[in-house]
Design a protein around this motif. Structure first.
Motif, PDB file in Angstrom:
ATOM      1  N   GLY A  90       1.090  -1.313  -0.492  1.00 33.31           N
ATOM      2  CA  GLY A  90      -0.005   0.177  -0.343  1.00 33.31           C
ATOM      3  C   GLY A  90       0.310   1.466   0.144  1.00 33.31           C
ATOM      4  O   GLY A  90       0.850   2.145  -0.609  1.00 33.31           O
ATOM      5  N   ILE A  91       1.763   1.630   0.695  1.00 34.21           N
ATOM      6  CA  ILE A  91       2.771   2.637   1.161  1.00 34.21           C
ATOM      7  C   ILE A  91       3.862   2.346  -0.483  1.00 34.21           C
ATOM      8  O   ILE A  91       3.485   3.949  -1.199  1.00 34.21           O
ATOM      9  CB  ILE A  91       3.569   2.851   2.035  1.00 34.21           C
ATOM     10  N   TYR A  92       3.750   1.306  -1.070  1.00 39.26           N
ATOM     11  CA  TYR A  92       4.682   1.122  -2.445  1.00 39.26           C
ATOM     12  C   TYR A  92       3.654   2.171  -3.333  1.00 39.26           C
ATOM     13  O   TYR A  92       3.930   3.258  -4.161  1.00 39.26           O
ATOM     14  CB  TYR A  92       5.093   0.079  -2.625  1.00 39.26           C
ATOM     15  N   TYR A  93       2.321   1.742  -3.550  1.00 38.63           N
ATOM     16  CA  TYR A  93       0.996   2.149  -4.631  1.00 38.63           C
ATOM     17  C   TYR A  93       1.277   3.811  -4.229  1.00 38.63           C
ATOM     18  O   TYR A  93       0.321   4.536  -4.962  1.00 38.63           O
ATOM     19  CB  TYR A  93      -0.010   1.911  -4.931  1.00 38.63           C
ATOM     20  N   ILE A  94       0.618   4.246  -2.920  1.00 37.45           N
ATOM     21  CA  ILE A  94       0.722   5.558  -2.687  1.00 37.45           C
ATOM     22  C   ILE A  94       2.269   6.206  -2.826  1.00 37.45           C
ATOM     23  O   ILE A  94       2.028   7.833  -3.422  1.00 37.45           O
ATOM     24  CB  ILE A  94       0.277   5.775  -1.298  1.00 37.45           C
ATOM     25  N   GLY A  95       3.269   5.547  -2.817  1.00 33.29           N
ATOM     26  CA  GLY A  95       4.800   6.653  -2.965  1.00 33.29           C
ATOM     27  C   GLY A  95       4.404   6.458  -4.641  1.00 33.29           C
ATOM     28  O   GLY A  95       4.646   8.192  -5.264  1.00 33.29           O
ATOM     29  N   GLN A  96       3.972   5.791  -5.207  1.00 35.31           N
ATOM     30  CA  GLN A  96       4.215   5.968  -7.243  1.00 35.31           C
ATOM     31  C   GLN A  96       3.094   7.146  -7.288  1.00 35.31           C
ATOM     32  O   GLN A  96       3.244   8.282  -8.161  1.00 35.31           O
ATOM     33  CB  GLN A  96       3.588   4.653  -7.561  1.00 35.31           C
ATOM     34  N   GLY A  97       1.262   7.418  -6.253  1.00 32.41           N
ATOM     35  CA  GLY A  97       0.843   8.318  -6.940  1.00 32.41           C
ATOM     36  C   GLY A  97       0.950   9.696  -6.952  1.00 32.41           C
ATOM     37  O   GLY A  97       0.749  10.515  -7.385  1.00 32.41           O
ATOM     38  N   LEU A  98       1.934   9.558  -5.330  1.00 32.80           N
ATOM     39  CA  LEU A  98       2.453  10.940  -5.185  1.00 32.80           C
ATOM     40  C   LEU A  98       3.583  10.963  -5.771  1.00 32.80           C
ATOM     41  O   LEU A  98       3.541  12.658  -6.216  1.00 32.80           O
ATOM     42  CB  LEU A  98       2.576  11.106  -3.906  1.00 32.80           C
ATOM     43  N   THR A  99       4.063  10.103  -6.759  1.00 33.03           N
ATOM     44  CA  THR A  99       4.839  11.205  -7.858  1.00 33.03           C
ATOM     45  C   THR A  99       4.361  11.561  -8.492  1.00 33.03           C
ATOM     46  O   THR A  99       4.896  11.861  -9.366  1.00 33.03           O
ATOM     47  CB  THR A  99       5.927   9.589  -7.664  1.00 33.03           C
ATOM     48  N   LYS A 100       3.344  10.640  -9.519  1.00 33.38           N
ATOM     49  CA  LYS A 100       2.900  11.267 -10.091  1.00 33.38           C
ATOM     50  C   LYS A 100       2.665  12.582 -10.426  1.00 33.38           C
ATOM     51  O   LYS A 100       2.594  13.132 -11.080  1.00 33.38           O
ATOM     52  CB  LYS A 100       1.820  10.552 -10.859  1.00 33.38           C
ATOM     53  N   MET A 101       2.477  12.384  -9.637  1.00 37.28           N
ATOM     54  CA  MET A 101       1.181  13.738  -9.015  1.00 37.28           C
ATOM     55  C   MET A 101       2.464  15.060  -8.949  1.00 37.28           C
ATOM     56  O   MET A 101       1.965  15.711  -9.825  1.00 37.28           O
ATOM     57  CB  MET A 101       0.429  13.728  -8.057  1.00 37.28           C
ATOM     58  N   PHE A 102       3.471  14.636  -8.143  1.00 35.84           N
ATOM     59  CA  PHE A 102       4.066  15.636  -8.821  1.00 35.84           C
ATOM     60  C   PHE A 102       5.094  15.890  -9.953  1.00 35.84           C
ATOM     61  O   PHE A 102       5.302  16.904 -10.579  1.00 35.84           O
ATOM     62  CB  PHE A 102       5.797  15.198  -7.725  1.00 35.84           C
ATOM     63  N   ALA A 103       4.825  14.999 -10.424  1.00 40.04           N
ATOM     64  CA  ALA A 103       4.951  15.117 -12.029  1.00 40.04           C
ATOM     65  C   ALA A 103       4.605  15.799 -13.221  1.00 40.04           C
ATOM     66  O   ALA A 103       4.727  16.702 -13.900  1.00 40.04           O
ATOM     67  CB  ALA A 103       5.588  13.648 -13.128  1.00 40.04           C
ATOM     68  N   GLN A 104       3.133  15.050 -11.790  1.00 41.59           N
ATOM     69  CA  GLN A 104       2.336  16.075 -13.319  1.00 41.59           C
ATOM     70  C   GLN A 104       2.659  18.168 -12.934  1.00 41.59           C
ATOM     71  O   GLN A 104       2.537  18.995 -13.852  1.00 41.59           O
ATOM     72  CB  GLN A 104       0.837  16.255 -12.908  1.00 41.59           C
ATOM     73  N   GLU A 105       2.161  18.240 -11.482  1.00 43.38           N
ATOM     74  CA  GLU A 105       2.388  19.716 -11.408  1.00 43.38           C
ATOM     75  C   GLU A 105       3.162  20.414 -11.272  1.00 43.38           C
ATOM     76  O   GLU A 105       4.029  22.095 -11.266  1.00 43.38           O
ATOM     77  CB  GLU A 105       1.510  19.518  -9.208  1.00 43.38           C
ATOM     78  N   PHE A 106       4.201  19.819 -11.514  1.00 43.53           N
ATOM     79  CA  PHE A 106       6.070  20.615 -11.502  1.00 43.53           C
ATOM     80  C   PHE A 106       6.981  20.602 -12.402  1.00 43.53           C
ATOM     81  O   PHE A 106       7.673  21.454 -12.462  1.00 43.53           O
ATOM     82  CB  PHE A 106       6.883  20.548  -9.795  1.00 43.53           C
TER      83      PHE A 106
END
Length: 375
Positions: A90-106
């Motif tokens: 679960g922590i792995y998938y959350i980390g991947q999701g947050l990373t995709k959001m960072f890639a989009q926004e920044f």
């Protein structure tokens, strides 16, 4: 629901993001990003098991994130009751999701590909290899593509049980150093020097979530991946889902798949129908997908039930839901029970799946209901 992130060592036009930044976030957006970014991982294709994959990832993410008073996104206390072997995924998938959001926004790079779709070539010599888990590949997991740029990212999710919101120095350094090694191992992607290499460490705690992101230099292997594979990786779920499972009456202009999670009724994940049509017809490009996705997200009316990504994907909940922070607000009526024309302005079918000539959506797959009733 802002998440504080600390960015270091970014250069050139990205130097402006150095320092403390705020990542706009929500529980629903983490789920959407994790479902799309995590779906195609681990060197597998799921085909007719796409709905099980949705339930797998959704069931791995949702138990471990919550919204606390003050709109603080945090690690759910349920994590404290689980064994590490249970919660790691679960922590792995959350980390991947947050990373995709960072890639989009920044980074302005919302199309994210798992590295399993790449071939690898040594920076010197001509030897090629395809990455396999059993070879203990040490390159980064994710590539993010924007309009004219590519970024290399590695996500490390780490949980803190003591409520401090701070990893121990050794745990943080171990995670960061491992991520730095992995992103630094990438020299070129499709012959292009990455605009950034992002070693991302996400600290998840019951008091909140924060991120630390460092951009090091790179030197090592060259990754090679065709554009069709990039698109296939980012939109794998929508390629795999059978045509009759999509609905066009949930959110105007989008083809939606039901995700009937136990505590989140009437939840749907979808894709802009025009993008899906281009993907299925072999006419899509990274640039066109991002352009269409951003345009649709910009035009959409704000609604706490709907989260958009710039790659044209969306997640929505039709009724009050924990995903939207426990806010009981009626779903915007203009999004419900609308039929979209089967033809776009350019004459291309808006729906890449089989709907009848009146635009009526097919019923949701009965097997999903059966599968969920057995959980």
């Amino acid at each position: 629901m802002p998440i504080e992130i600390d960015c270091k060592n970014f250069s050139g036009h990205l130097s402006s993001i150095n320092g403390t930044q705020t990542l706009r976030c929500s529980k629903a957006k983490v789920l959407l990003a994790a479902l799309t970014c995590g779906y195609d991982g681990f060197f597998k294709e799921f085909g007719q098991n796409w709905f099980k994959r949705l339930l797998h990832i959704g069931g791995s993410v949702l138990p471990y994130i919550t919204v606390k008073p003050g709109s603080i996104l945090a690690l759910d206390s349920y994590y404290l009751a689980t064994d590490r072997s249970e919660s790691t995924q679960g922590i792995y998938y959350i980390g991947q999701g947050l990373t995709k959001m960072f890639a989009q926004e920044f980074l302005a790079a919302p199309v994210v590909l798992h590295a399993s779709r790449c071939s690898w070539k040594a920076a010197t010599g001509n030897a090629l290899k395809v990455p396999h888990v059993e070879l203990k590949r040490q390159e980064a997991d994710l590539f993010a593509f924007g309009q004219g740029a590519v970024h290399v990212l590695e996500a490390k999710g780490r949980a803190v049980k003591n409520g401090s919101g701070i990893l121990s120095t050794s745990a943080f350094n171990n995670a960061l150093n491992e991520a730095l090694v992995q992103v630094s191992a990438i020299n070129l992607v499709n012959g292009v020097t990455p605009a950034s290499r992002c070693a991302c460490v996400w600290t998840l705690c019951t008091s909140g979530i924060r991120g630390d992101i460092v951009d090091p230099a790179g030197d090592g292997v060259n990754a090679i991946v065709e554009e069709n594979e990039i698109l296939r990786g980012n939109y794998a779920l929508f390629f795999d889902a059978d045509d009759t499972s999509f609905r066009t009456d949930v959110l105007r202009g989008y083809s939606m798949l039901p995700v009937e999670l136990k505590d989140e009724p009437e939840t749907y994940i979808g894709i802009l129908t025009e993008i899906l049509s281009q993907l299925r017809g072999g006419r899509a490009s990274i640039q066109s997908a991002i352009s269409l996705g951003r345009s649709a997200a910009t035009r959409a009316a704000p609604d706490p039930r709907v989260e958009f990504m710039d790659d044209g994907t969306v997640l929505c909940v039709q009724h009050g839901s924990k995903l939207s922070g426990n806010v009981e607000v009626p779903f915007q009526q203009e999004f419900v029970q609308q039929r979209i024309s089967n033809q776009a302005s350019d004459g291309v079918p808006r729906s890449a799946h089989d709907v009848d000539n009146h635009g009526e959506a097919a019923s949701e797959p009965e097997r999903i209901k059966i599968y969920l009733s057995n959980q």
